[in-house]
Write a protein that holds these residues in place. Structure first.
Motif, PDB file in Angstrom:
ATOM      1  N   ARG A 258      -5.584  -8.095  -4.172  1.00 48.02           N
ATOM      2  CA  ARG A 258      -6.350  -9.267  -4.642  1.00 48.02           C
ATOM      3  C   ARG A 258      -5.513 -10.161  -5.551  1.00 48.02           C
ATOM      4  O   ARG A 258      -5.664 -11.376  -5.543  1.00 48.02           O
TER       5      ARG A 258
ATOM      6  N   VAL B 135      -7.164   3.879  -5.042  1.00 51.19           N
ATOM      7  CA  VAL B 135      -7.853   2.850  -4.260  1.00 51.19           C
ATOM      8  C   VAL B 135      -8.042   1.595  -5.102  1.00 51.19           C
ATOM      9  O   VAL B 135      -7.801   0.480  -4.637  1.00 51.19           O
TER      10      VAL B 135
ATOM     11  N   THR C 279       0.833  -1.203   0.000  1.00 52.51           N
ATOM     12  CA  THR C 279       0.000   0.000   0.000  1.00 52.51           C
ATOM     13  C   THR C 279       0.867   1.251   0.000  1.00 52.51           C
ATOM     14  O   THR C 279       0.610   2.197  -0.741  1.00 52.51           O
TER      15      THR C 279
ATOM     16  N   GLU D 233      -6.407  -2.044  -4.198  1.00 49.56           N
ATOM     17  CA  GLU D 233      -7.267  -3.220  -4.058  1.00 49.56           C
ATOM     18  C   GLU D 233      -6.882  -4.301  -5.062  1.00 49.56           C
ATOM     19  O   GLU D 233      -6.825  -5.481  -4.729  1.00 49.56           O
TER      20      GLU D 233
ATOM     21  N   SER E  90      -7.785  -7.379   9.940  1.00 50.50           N
ATOM     22  CA  SER E  90      -8.317  -8.452   9.106  1.00 50.50           C
ATOM     23  C   SER E  90      -9.032  -9.478   9.953  1.00 50.50           C
ATOM     24  O   SER E  90      -8.813  -9.575  11.159  1.00 50.50           O
TER      25      SER E  90
ATOM     26  N   GLN F 115     -10.861 -10.913  -0.550  1.00 55.71           N
ATOM     27  CA  GLN F 115     -11.797 -10.400  -1.546  1.00 55.71           C
ATOM     28  C   GLN F 115     -12.583  -9.204  -1.038  1.00 55.71           C
ATOM     29  O   GLN F 115     -13.035  -8.394  -1.820  1.00 55.71           O
ATOM     30  N   ARG F 116     -12.758  -9.104   0.242  1.00 60.46           N
ATOM     31  CA  ARG F 116     -13.494  -7.971   0.824  1.00 60.46           C
ATOM     32  C   ARG F 116     -12.471  -6.995   1.398  1.00 60.46           C
ATOM     33  O   ARG F 116     -11.873  -7.253   2.440  1.00 60.46           O
ATOM     34  N   ILE F 117     -12.284  -5.888   0.699  1.00 57.65           N
ATOM     35  CA  ILE F 117     -11.293  -4.896   1.095  1.00 57.65           C
ATOM     36  C   ILE F 117     -11.998  -3.558   1.288  1.00 57.65           C
ATOM     37  O   ILE F 117     -12.698  -3.088   0.395  1.00 57.65           O
ATOM     38  N   TYR F 118     -11.799  -2.977   2.459  1.00 55.98           N
ATOM     39  CA  TYR F 118     -12.351  -1.663   2.761  1.00 55.98           C
ATOM     40  C   TYR F 118     -11.192  -0.732   3.077  1.00 55.98           C
ATOM     41  O   TYR F 118     -10.405  -1.009   3.969  1.00 55.98           O
ATOM     42  N   ILE F 119     -11.112   0.361   2.318  1.00 57.70           N
ATOM     43  CA  ILE F 119     -10.033   1.321   2.518  1.00 57.70           C
ATOM     44  C   ILE F 119     -10.636   2.609   3.057  1.00 57.70           C
ATOM     45  O   ILE F 119     -11.498   3.211   2.414  1.00 57.70           O
TER      46      ILE F 119
END
Length: 144
Positions: A113, A105, A62, A109, A76, A120-124
């Motif tokens: 991935r 973003v 990142t 992501e 996580s 698979q579920r990424i929140y930034i």
């Protein structure tokens, strides 16, 4: 197998105590299996996250993006055996236009991935980096 061996040995050798020994051995085996299951499933039951090495690697990935000033270690949690939820707190370059922020973003992501298929579920959570960070500035950024 243990029960059969114990019953056979107790009848063949005419020693009923061997049947009891086999029963105790079965109990010890079952207790060992129970402890192993507790150890293996405990993390999933209480919300096990990614290992620290993976978390650090994601943070470094990142921070390598040009639009990013800094990123905290990700939070996580395993949602299932093959599905991971990842939350990143990222501070982006000051006054970064919305379209460039959106592309950054998407890039971050996508890179995560691609390298880690389970995630698979990424929140930034995007923040604008302050030139001079103080406790009140950080609090103000989080309130936005």
């Amino acid at each position: 197998v243990i029960a059969a061996a114990g019953i056979f040995a107790s009848h063949y050798l005419n020693m009923p105590v061997l049947d009891g020994v086999a029963s105790i051995a079965i109990g010890i085996l079952l207790a060992g299996v129970a402890v192993a299951l507790i150890y293996e499933s405990r993390g999933l039951l209480i919300g096990e996250g990614l290992d620290p090495v993976t978390a650090k690697a994601i943070r470094e990935m990142t921070q390598q993006d040009d639009a990013v000033v800094s990123a905290s270690l990700p939070l996580s949690m395993y949602l299932g055996p093959e599905e991971v939820l990842l939350v990143l707190d990222v501070h982006f370059q000051p006054q970064l236009p919305a379209d460039q922020l959106s592309r950054a973003v998407i890039r971050i992501e996508g890179a995560i991935r691609e390298r880690y298929e389970r995630i698979q579920r990424i929140y930034i959570e995007a923040h604008e980096a302050a030139a001079e960070v103080s406790d009140s500035a950080v609090f103000a950024l989080h309130k936005k």
